[in-house]
Design a protein around this motif. Structure first.
Motif, PDB file in Angstrom:
ATOM      1  N   LYS A  52       6.378  38.777  -8.790  1.00  0.00           N
ATOM      2  CA  LYS A  52       7.758  39.179  -9.048  1.00  0.00           C
ATOM      3  C   LYS A  52       8.155  40.191  -7.984  1.00  0.00           C
ATOM      4  O   LYS A  52       7.329  40.968  -7.514  1.00  0.00           O
ATOM      5  CB  LYS A  52       7.881  39.781 -10.442  1.00  0.00           C
ATOM      6  CG  LYS A  52       7.658  38.758 -11.528  1.00  0.00           C
ATOM      7  CD  LYS A  52       7.985  39.311 -12.876  1.00  0.00           C
ATOM      8  CE  LYS A  52       7.777  38.218 -13.910  1.00  0.00           C
ATOM      9  NZ  LYS A  52       8.148  38.643 -15.248  1.00  0.00           N
ATOM     10  N   TRP A  53       9.419  40.160  -7.615  1.00  0.00           N
ATOM     11  CA  TRP A  53       9.915  41.048  -6.584  1.00  0.00           C
ATOM     12  C   TRP A  53      10.840  42.083  -7.216  1.00  0.00           C
ATOM     13  O   TRP A  53      11.652  41.763  -8.080  1.00  0.00           O
ATOM     14  CB  TRP A  53      10.662  40.269  -5.514  1.00  0.00           C
ATOM     15  CG  TRP A  53       9.756  39.442  -4.669  1.00  0.00           C
ATOM     16  CD1 TRP A  53       9.056  38.334  -5.046  1.00  0.00           C
ATOM     17  CD2 TRP A  53       9.420  39.681  -3.314  1.00  0.00           C
ATOM     18  NE1 TRP A  53       8.307  37.860  -4.011  1.00  0.00           N
ATOM     19  CE2 TRP A  53       8.508  38.664  -2.931  1.00  0.00           C
ATOM     20  CE3 TRP A  53       9.785  40.640  -2.391  1.00  0.00           C
ATOM     21  CZ2 TRP A  53       7.984  38.605  -1.645  1.00  0.00           C
ATOM     22  CZ3 TRP A  53       9.263  40.561  -1.115  1.00  0.00           C
ATOM     23  CH2 TRP A  53       8.373  39.555  -0.754  1.00  0.00           C
ATOM     24  N   ALA A  54      10.707  43.350  -6.790  1.00  0.00           N
ATOM     25  CA  ALA A  54      11.580  44.430  -7.238  1.00  0.00           C
ATOM     26  C   ALA A  54      11.880  45.321  -6.043  1.00  0.00           C
ATOM     27  O   ALA A  54      10.966  45.722  -5.312  1.00  0.00           O
ATOM     28  CB  ALA A  54      10.922  45.230  -8.351  1.00  0.00           C
ATOM     29  N   ASP A  55      13.137  45.594  -5.817  1.00  0.00           N
ATOM     30  CA  ASP A  55      13.580  46.432  -4.694  1.00  0.00           C
ATOM     31  C   ASP A  55      13.093  45.910  -3.349  1.00  0.00           C
ATOM     32  O   ASP A  55      12.717  46.678  -2.465  1.00  0.00           O
ATOM     33  CB  ASP A  55      13.116  47.886  -4.888  1.00  0.00           C
ATOM     34  CG  ASP A  55      13.685  48.508  -6.159  1.00  0.00           C
ATOM     35  OD1 ASP A  55      14.871  48.221  -6.472  1.00  0.00           O
ATOM     36  OD2 ASP A  55      12.953  49.248  -6.832  1.00  0.00           O
ATOM     37  N   LYS A  60       2.540  43.225  -8.266  1.00  0.00           N
ATOM     38  CA  LYS A  60       1.185  42.691  -8.364  1.00  0.00           C
ATOM     39  C   LYS A  60       1.238  41.208  -8.734  1.00  0.00           C
ATOM     40  O   LYS A  60       1.888  40.827  -9.705  1.00  0.00           O
ATOM     41  CB  LYS A  60       0.413  43.465  -9.428  1.00  0.00           C
ATOM     42  CG  LYS A  60      -1.021  43.042  -9.557  1.00  0.00           C
ATOM     43  CD  LYS A  60      -1.745  43.870 -10.595  1.00  0.00           C
ATOM     44  CE  LYS A  60      -3.173  43.386 -10.733  1.00  0.00           C
ATOM     45  NZ  LYS A  60      -3.886  44.101 -11.777  1.00  0.00           N
ATOM     46  N   PRO A  61       0.553  40.348  -7.960  1.00  0.00           N
ATOM     47  CA  PRO A  61       0.583  38.909  -8.258  1.00  0.00           C
ATOM     48  C   PRO A  61      -0.209  38.571  -9.523  1.00  0.00           C
ATOM     49  O   PRO A  61      -1.198  39.211  -9.843  1.00  0.00           O
ATOM     50  CB  PRO A  61      -0.044  38.260  -7.037  1.00  0.00           C
ATOM     51  CG  PRO A  61      -0.855  39.330  -6.396  1.00  0.00           C
ATOM     52  CD  PRO A  61      -0.225  40.636  -6.759  1.00  0.00           C
ATOM     53  N   THR A  62       0.257  37.551 -10.217  1.00  0.00           N
ATOM     54  CA  THR A  62      -0.410  37.042 -11.404  1.00  0.00           C
ATOM     55  C   THR A  62      -0.997  35.684 -11.060  1.00  0.00           C
ATOM     56  O   THR A  62      -0.292  34.803 -10.562  1.00  0.00           O
ATOM     57  CB  THR A  62       0.591  36.878 -12.555  1.00  0.00           C
ATOM     58  OG1 THR A  62       1.253  38.131 -12.772  1.00  0.00           O
ATOM     59  CG2 THR A  62      -0.085  36.445 -13.826  1.00  0.00           C
ATOM     60  N   ILE A  63      -2.291  35.502 -11.314  1.00  0.00           N
ATOM     61  CA  ILE A  63      -2.941  34.224 -11.041  1.00  0.00           C
ATOM     62  C   ILE A  63      -2.793  33.330 -12.253  1.00  0.00           C
ATOM     63  O   ILE A  63      -3.082  33.741 -13.384  1.00  0.00           O
ATOM     64  CB  ILE A  63      -4.431  34.430 -10.696  1.00  0.00           C
ATOM     65  CG1 ILE A  63      -4.556  35.276  -9.441  1.00  0.00           C
ATOM     66  CG2 ILE A  63      -5.117  33.075 -10.512  1.00  0.00           C
ATOM     67  CD1 ILE A  63      -5.974  35.660  -9.104  1.00  0.00           C
TER      68      ILE A  63
END
Length: 70
Positions: A52-55, A60-63
């Motif tokens: 997820k992208w913020a600003d 942190k990536p989720t597998i």
């Protein structure tokens, strides 16, 4: 514009090519005998990450693991 007579049958049936391709692949896998069937089913598993992208920065990536429906 082309007539519907020249359209592929999967398009005439209201499918996308990906849907048609997945259907054919599942039929072929189900027709295989062991041990080839279990090997083909194990290759069907998909692993991917979601971030997820913020600003403007990725969080942190989720597998994730997505196995096909049985």
């Amino acid at each position: 514009m082309a007539s519907n007579a020249a359209a592929p049958f999967w398009r005439s049936a209201g499918m996308t090519y990906i849907t048609y391709s997945n259907l054919c692949a599942n039929l072929v896998r189900n027709c295989l005998k062991e041990p080839y069937k279990s090997e083909a089913l194990s290759r069907e598993k998909v692993h991917f990450t979601i971030s997820k992208w913020a600003d403007g920065k990725p969080q942190k990536p989720t597998i994730r693991s997505d196995s096909p429906e049985e």
